[in-house]
Write a protein that holds these residues in place. Sequence first.
Motif, PDB file in Angstrom:
ATOM      1  N   ASP A 202      -1.558   8.601  12.904  1.00 28.03           N
ATOM      2  CA  ASP A 202      -2.690   8.706  11.972  1.00 28.03           C
ATOM      3  C   ASP A 202      -2.197   8.770  10.528  1.00 28.03           C
ATOM      4  OD1 ASP A 202      -4.498   8.590  13.949  1.00 28.03           O
ATOM      5  OD2 ASP A 202      -4.634  10.782  14.220  1.00 28.03           O
ATOM      6  N   ALA A 203      -1.108   9.548  10.330  1.00 22.27           N
ATOM      7  CA  ALA A 203      -0.551   9.678   8.987  1.00 22.27           C
ATOM      8  C   ALA A 203      -0.108   8.312   8.473  1.00 22.27           C
ATOM      9  CB  ALA A 203       0.639  10.633   9.006  1.00 22.27           C
ATOM     10  N   LEU A 204       0.505   7.534   9.359  1.00 24.75           N
ATOM     11  CA  LEU A 204       0.975   6.208   8.969  1.00 24.75           C
ATOM     12  C   LEU A 204      -0.206   5.312   8.582  1.00 24.75           C
ATOM     13  CD1 LEU A 204       3.462   4.438   8.736  1.00 24.75           C
ATOM     14  CD2 LEU A 204       3.146   3.741  11.096  1.00 24.75           C
ATOM     15  N   MET A 205      -1.251   5.348   9.417  1.00 21.47           N
ATOM     16  CA  MET A 205      -2.427   4.515   9.131  1.00 21.47           C
ATOM     17  C   MET A 205      -3.080   4.936   7.822  1.00 21.47           C
ATOM     18  SD  MET A 205      -2.581   2.183  11.249  1.00 21.47           S
ATOM     19  CE  MET A 205      -4.171   1.406  11.100  1.00 21.47           C
ATOM     20  N   GLU A 206      -3.065   6.231   7.552  1.00 19.69           N
ATOM     21  CA  GLU A 206      -3.661   6.725   6.307  1.00 19.69           C
ATOM     22  C   GLU A 206      -2.917   6.161   5.094  1.00 19.69           C
ATOM     23  OE1 GLU A 206      -3.216  10.892   5.675  1.00 19.69           O
ATOM     24  OE2 GLU A 206      -4.777  10.937   4.126  1.00 19.69           O
ATOM     25  N   ARG A 207      -1.589   6.197   5.166  1.00 16.93           N
ATOM     26  CA  ARG A 207      -0.789   5.691   4.040  1.00 16.93           C
ATOM     27  C   ARG A 207      -0.941   4.182   3.873  1.00 16.93           C
ATOM     28  NH1 ARG A 207       0.175  10.235   5.476  1.00 16.93           N
ATOM     29  NH2 ARG A 207       1.594  11.817   4.641  1.00 16.93           N
ATOM     30  N   ILE A 208      -1.062   3.489   5.024  1.00 19.10           N
ATOM     31  CA  ILE A 208      -1.268   2.033   4.941  1.00 19.10           C
ATOM     32  C   ILE A 208      -2.614   1.741   4.265  1.00 19.10           C
ATOM     33  CG2 ILE A 208      -1.646  -0.070   6.295  1.00 19.10           C
ATOM     34  CD1 ILE A 208       0.324   1.078   8.358  1.00 19.10           C
TER      35      ILE A 208
ATOM     36  N   GLU B  32      -3.492  14.065  -2.201  1.00 12.57           N
ATOM     37  CA  GLU B  32      -2.969  14.739  -1.010  1.00 12.57           C
ATOM     38  C   GLU B  32      -3.434  14.019   0.241  1.00 12.57           C
ATOM     39  OE1 GLU B  32      -3.869  18.834  -1.124  1.00 12.57           O
ATOM     40  OE2 GLU B  32      -2.518  19.206  -2.810  1.00 12.57           O
ATOM     41  N   TYR B  33      -2.552  13.985   1.217  1.00 13.62           N
ATOM     42  CA  TYR B  33      -2.897  13.284   2.452  1.00 13.62           C
ATOM     43  C   TYR B  33      -3.604  14.224   3.415  1.00 13.62           C
ATOM     44  CZ  TYR B  33       0.360   9.769   0.779  1.00 13.62           C
ATOM     45  OH  TYR B  33       0.981   8.817   0.032  1.00 13.62           O
TER      46      TYR B  33
ATOM     47  N   GLU C   4       2.612  -5.962   7.787  1.00 12.78           N
ATOM     48  CA  GLU C   4       1.802  -6.687   6.805  1.00 12.78           C
ATOM     49  C   GLU C   4       1.917  -6.020   5.430  1.00 12.78           C
ATOM     50  OE1 GLU C   4      -2.374  -8.981   7.467  1.00 12.78           O
ATOM     51  OE2 GLU C   4      -2.266  -6.890   8.024  1.00 12.78           O
ATOM     52  N   LEU C   5       1.774  -4.686   5.426  1.00 10.02           N
ATOM     53  CA  LEU C   5       1.847  -3.935   4.161  1.00 10.02           C
ATOM     54  C   LEU C   5       3.198  -4.153   3.488  1.00 10.02           C
ATOM     55  CD1 LEU C   5       0.389  -1.563   2.474  1.00 10.02           C
ATOM     56  CD2 LEU C   5       2.069  -0.126   3.594  1.00 10.02           C
ATOM     57  N   LEU C   6       4.271  -4.045   4.272  1.00 11.52           N
ATOM     58  CA  LEU C   6       5.616  -4.162   3.704  1.00 11.52           C
ATOM     59  C   LEU C   6       5.881  -5.588   3.224  1.00 11.52           C
ATOM     60  CD1 LEU C   6       7.768  -2.030   6.147  1.00 11.52           C
ATOM     61  CD2 LEU C   6       6.599  -1.342   4.083  1.00 11.52           C
ATOM     62  N   ALA C   7       5.381  -6.576   3.974  1.00 15.65           N
ATOM     63  CA  ALA C   7       5.635  -7.967   3.583  1.00 15.65           C
ATOM     64  C   ALA C   7       4.856  -8.333   2.325  1.00 15.65           C
ATOM     65  CB  ALA C   7       5.268  -8.901   4.718  1.00 15.65           C
ATOM     66  N   VAL C   8       3.612  -7.852   2.252  1.00 14.83           N
ATOM     67  CA  VAL C   8       2.795  -8.207   1.079  1.00 14.83           C
ATOM     68  C   VAL C   8       3.359  -7.577  -0.183  1.00 14.83           C
ATOM     69  CG1 VAL C   8       0.540  -7.836   0.024  1.00 14.83           C
ATOM     70  CG2 VAL C   8       0.683  -8.668   2.349  1.00 14.83           C
ATOM     71  N   TYR C   9       3.809  -6.309  -0.084  1.00 12.51           N
ATOM     72  CA  TYR C   9       4.286  -5.629  -1.292  1.00 12.51           C
ATOM     73  C   TYR C   9       5.800  -5.580  -1.389  1.00 12.51           C
ATOM     74  CZ  TYR C   9      -0.554  -4.307  -1.926  1.00 12.51           C
ATOM     75  OH  TYR C   9      -1.899  -4.347  -2.101  1.00 12.51           O
TER      76      TYR C   9
ATOM     77  N   MET D 255      -4.127   3.550   2.142  1.00  8.58           N
ATOM     78  CA  MET D 255      -4.081   3.874   0.710  1.00  8.58           C
ATOM     79  C   MET D 255      -3.042   3.047  -0.033  1.00  8.58           C
ATOM     80  SD  MET D 255      -4.441   7.950   1.147  1.00  8.58           S
ATOM     81  CE  MET D 255      -4.101   8.432  -0.524  1.00  8.58           C
ATOM     82  N   ARG D 256      -2.426   2.082   0.627  1.00  9.76           N
ATOM     83  CA  ARG D 256      -1.427   1.198   0.012  1.00  9.76           C
ATOM     84  C   ARG D 256      -0.263   1.980  -0.596  1.00  9.76           C
ATOM     85  NH1 ARG D 256      -4.869  -1.670   1.970  1.00  9.76           N
ATOM     86  NH2 ARG D 256      -5.813  -3.576   1.127  1.00  9.76           N
ATOM     87  N   ARG D 257       0.140   3.083   0.071  1.00  6.22           N
ATOM     88  CA  ARG D 257       1.307   3.844  -0.408  1.00  6.22           C
ATOM     89  C   ARG D 257       2.515   3.378   0.399  1.00  6.22           C
ATOM     90  NH1 ARG D 257      -1.069   8.673  -2.461  1.00  6.22           N
ATOM     91  NH2 ARG D 257      -2.650   7.894  -3.870  1.00  6.22           N
ATOM     92  N   VAL D 258       3.215   2.405  -0.131  1.00  8.13           N
ATOM     93  CA  VAL D 258       4.247   1.728   0.647  1.00  8.13           C
ATOM     94  C   VAL D 258       5.435   2.646   0.933  1.00  8.13           C
ATOM     95  CG1 VAL D 258       5.752  -0.285   0.724  1.00  8.13           C
ATOM     96  CG2 VAL D 258       3.520  -0.467  -0.337  1.00  8.13           C
ATOM     97  N   ILE D 259       5.931   3.308  -0.136  1.00  8.99           N
ATOM     98  CA  ILE D 259       7.130   4.140   0.016  1.00  8.99           C
ATOM     99  C   ILE D 259       6.868   5.264   1.031  1.00  8.99           C
ATOM    100  CG2 ILE D 259       8.767   5.630  -1.219  1.00  8.99           C
ATOM    101  CD1 ILE D 259       9.053   2.818  -2.164  1.00  8.99           C
TER     102      ILE D 259
END
Lengths: 660, 168
Positions: A154-160, A145-146, A192-197, A162-166
Amino acid sequence: MATSVNSTCRVLYLHVQNVSRCSSRPFCCSYRRTQQSSVSTERKADHGGTNTVETIIVPRRKKRDSLSILRALSSTVGKDFTAAHNRYLDDPFLIPVSIREKQTYTLSRASGKRAAKYMIENHSPLFQYSNEEPKVQAYQPPQTEYAHPEPSEDALMERIGMRRVIDAIEVYKNLRQSGEKLPLETQLRLLELLAVYNCTDPAPPPLPEETVYSQDAASQRIKLRKTWHTNSIVEELFEDLPEKTPAAYNIMTRGMAKYLDVDGAFGMHKEMLDKGIPVERETYHTLIPLVPYYTEKEKWETVMTLLKEMKERNFQANLATFNSILLSLSRMAAYPQSQKHAMKTLVEMQNCGIEPCLGSWYYIIQVFYYFEDRQSNILHDIVSEVEGKQFTVQDSSDMKFFSNAMMKCFRNLKDLDLAYRIDALLHTGNNIRFLNDAFSEQSYSWYFMQLLCMFETMDKIMEYYERIVPSMWTPAASGMGELLKAIELHDGFEHIPRIWSDVVMFDYMRSDSFTEPLFALMTKKTHPEELQSQFADIAEYMIGRWKQERVDEYTNPIQMTATNVSYIIILCLRSDRFESAWSMFQTYKQHDRMFSGILSDESLVALTNTCIEQKQPEKAIECLSVVGNLGLQNHKELAEKILTEMDLSESQKQHIDVLM
Amino acid sequence: MSVCNPNRMLLLKQPIRSWCMRRAIQTTSVTNKNLRAGQYKSTIHRTKPLTYEETQQPFKIGATKSWNSWNTSNLHEEGRASETTTEDMFIRKFMGGTWHRLLASEVIIKRRHNMIIIACLVFQAVPPRKMYFLSGYTEELLSTFLNCPVKVELQTVKDKKDIIFKYI
């Protein structure tokens, strides 16, 4: 036994002597004392004898870390070739032998771990029991859970984090719809996250057991292809950036290069050059290996242009740079010029004072032995260069060195001495770690064994075989075939019983393509009585197993061919086991449709002759009828032989007349 | 100091020795030692099978058999005694349920540094691949639950008769 223990102790003692002189350890102190006393006695002896006094140079104190003693202890212990790999449970029932068992057990264990992970993920509230200090994150159940469920920065940074791309993409889209402006820093992190994964959730990291079986022959043949998602959210994000920083350009280029969008990556690179945006060193490292896929002509010139650009930016070349050049060269190895360029690169490496890693040598091998008929002495030079050295992993391609070197040694060079040198290098220090997956282990041993079977004496072959089978290597059925050829070549028939026990263990007795050559080899000539009786045991075992599996109704029972039956009859007759031979013959006669093919001439003649010797006319006539039914050539001669050499009753004579 | 009267003995026409044995008074102090706790009761025809561990009475722990839990929580200033005991009970229950009808012995739990080693005998009642599955499952699940590396060390037993030490 006692001497070996003594020698181990001595080695250990010497190691400890080398390892530590730190005064805080009591046993080291006592060692120092003993050493001093021994030195002083030496001096006295010197005074008593001659007047020359030896000067003693005390070595400088070396700084050691806390693991030195453990390392020294571990270096006294070699690899135990009789033990199974430590990923298996140490119990006779649970230690695998055949290739299939090894794979099944390893992957079953991985599957158990995956099942546990599934349970933990789905019932994470049950795993909150924790009283350890400090907390180890790896042993905590994964956070499902987030902390920030609503879309926000903040929510976006949290997901980044945790490497949760979708999920990150979803939050970003929501934010964009609501018209909220994100700071550039956050947007770059997302890019960066989107490009790497590549805009998809990363696969969970493989378990150690899974990495062992991640490679196989099929995965080696998979062609590289573009997987980059064009026109996806990452490209939209890049276009929407308020300010296109150099970092953003570099991230995009590297992402495209990673997922093999070659044109896109080089297009991006050109754009950067046109706009005067600095290209980072890592970006060059990802671009250089792609050059062979980018241009049809002047590939090397393009590589050189990139390198010149690097020089203009004052980037000092490092191991990664050279490895990327060599990887690029190995991809254009079909061109004759590539060898020259590879040598130039090596010289340049030497000039820069950079030691090539095993991966660099692997690329060189790929360049020089691209075609199977390419001959070169470079592998000898490489092995002379690295001989006796210990390596640490520096590049992912390091792992491919040993299996490839041995493969090229077999395919291109057929050089046994070189193979021995490569094997010695593998067993230097901890180099055996470079053979870490099942596929390369299997192929390494297979090529080495083939070379041994070609050039070595039977005793040497078996010595190596005994050492690595089955703990390190289980030969495939074709590998066993190679061994049989060597036995035929070197007249090493006495090793067949040992190999037969392995055949039974590895479950290769089911395939007639393997058992037929084996039995053919055993019947090839007559042997001393003891060996012959061992062969007859093998034949009887085979019959027993075959009958048992019929009775037990196996789903995949042993297939017996008539050729094998003939061999079995001959083997039984040669060690005077007429009863077994006769029962096999009877089985064949009753169920001849179960066996493919027909009995051989030789076996039936031998059986009839034995019947004549044993004075059993009924059985001889039975043989004769089968010979007649099968339409074999010796039918007439056999009939005449029975008529002349045996005392027959009138009815039996008539029977033979009918059969003739 | 006996109270038996020889004259009375003659009246009862009983041998003096047997009478004395029944009615004697003892002066030494009584030991309240309970030798029956933790022991298996023997059957009439001696048909109850026991493993070696079951045949050894509790007071023989440390002499002819050893402990089922190995840890340092009861040493001076170590702490965690109750946690360790509860965790051990949890592990035993877990093992009993996960390796259902497979356990052939007590579950031995050893703690070394931060590592827990679970050792036991199991019957060869399922194919090896299932044992590998269960061992992977046990290790991963308990590792996450107890927040430390857990290792399973197994030995297999072919036949139930192999572990019978004696019949009582």
